[in-house]
Design a protein around this motif. Sequence first.
Motif, PDB file in Angstrom:
ATOM      1  N   LYS A  12      -7.998   7.263   2.258  1.00  0.00           N
ATOM      2  CA  LYS A  12      -7.330   6.116   2.876  1.00  0.00           C
ATOM      3  C   LYS A  12      -5.999   5.894   2.168  1.00  0.00           C
ATOM      4  CE  LYS A  12     -10.553   5.036   5.786  1.00  0.00           C
ATOM      5  NZ  LYS A  12     -10.353   5.244   7.192  1.00  0.00           N
ATOM      6  N   GLU A  14      -2.498   3.573   1.204  1.00  0.00           N
ATOM      7  CA  GLU A  14      -2.064   2.217   0.909  1.00  0.00           C
ATOM      8  C   GLU A  14      -0.599   2.140   1.324  1.00  0.00           C
ATOM      9  OE1 GLU A  14      -5.175   1.156  -2.632  1.00  0.00           O
ATOM     10  OE2 GLU A  14      -3.157   1.699  -3.247  1.00  0.00           O
ATOM     11  N   ASP A  56      -7.184   1.497   6.136  1.00  0.00           N
ATOM     12  CA  ASP A  56      -6.061   1.547   5.197  1.00  0.00           C
ATOM     13  C   ASP A  56      -5.726   0.125   4.740  1.00  0.00           C
ATOM     14  OD1 ASP A  56      -5.867   4.281   5.540  1.00  0.00           O
ATOM     15  OD2 ASP A  56      -3.890   4.248   6.481  1.00  0.00           O
TER      16      ASP A  56
END
Length: 152
Positions: A12, A14, A56
Amino acid sequence: MKSSYYEHVEGKAEHLVYLDKKGKELEKLLEGSKTAIIRGAAGKKSPLGGRVKIGDILYFVQTGGDLLVTHRTIVTNVTETEKMLEEESIAFVDKHQDKLNLAKHQYERWAGKKFLCIIEVDRLEEIEAFEYLRESNMDDWVITQDINTIKK
């Protein structure tokens, strides 16, 4: 207080996302009258090109501010369009305006773009504010594997 809900998850991303201060985007997200963010492109491809995924984490900084990152949220849905005609683009923005709650100048900026991306969010939380390393990056959306790599 750090929520375990936001702990880094493998695979995921950022994201550091600029919110329009004039359009009161952060305030609208906090009060719940806005639940989605929009990005668009007039060029040959989607603005975020499939790089924003459900799960996310988005970190927010306001335009024209002091470069302090103050809040974060989680992505719950992403809708990216194919290339659209101007009329289709306007209709798309109109359809999602209840989630976007765009100010007039924001509506004029995005409606009519060939490509649009709507990012729906949930669980907005205040975090311990931090500055980030802007360097020469002028983008209003910065994708990273770990937000700590761009902290000042």
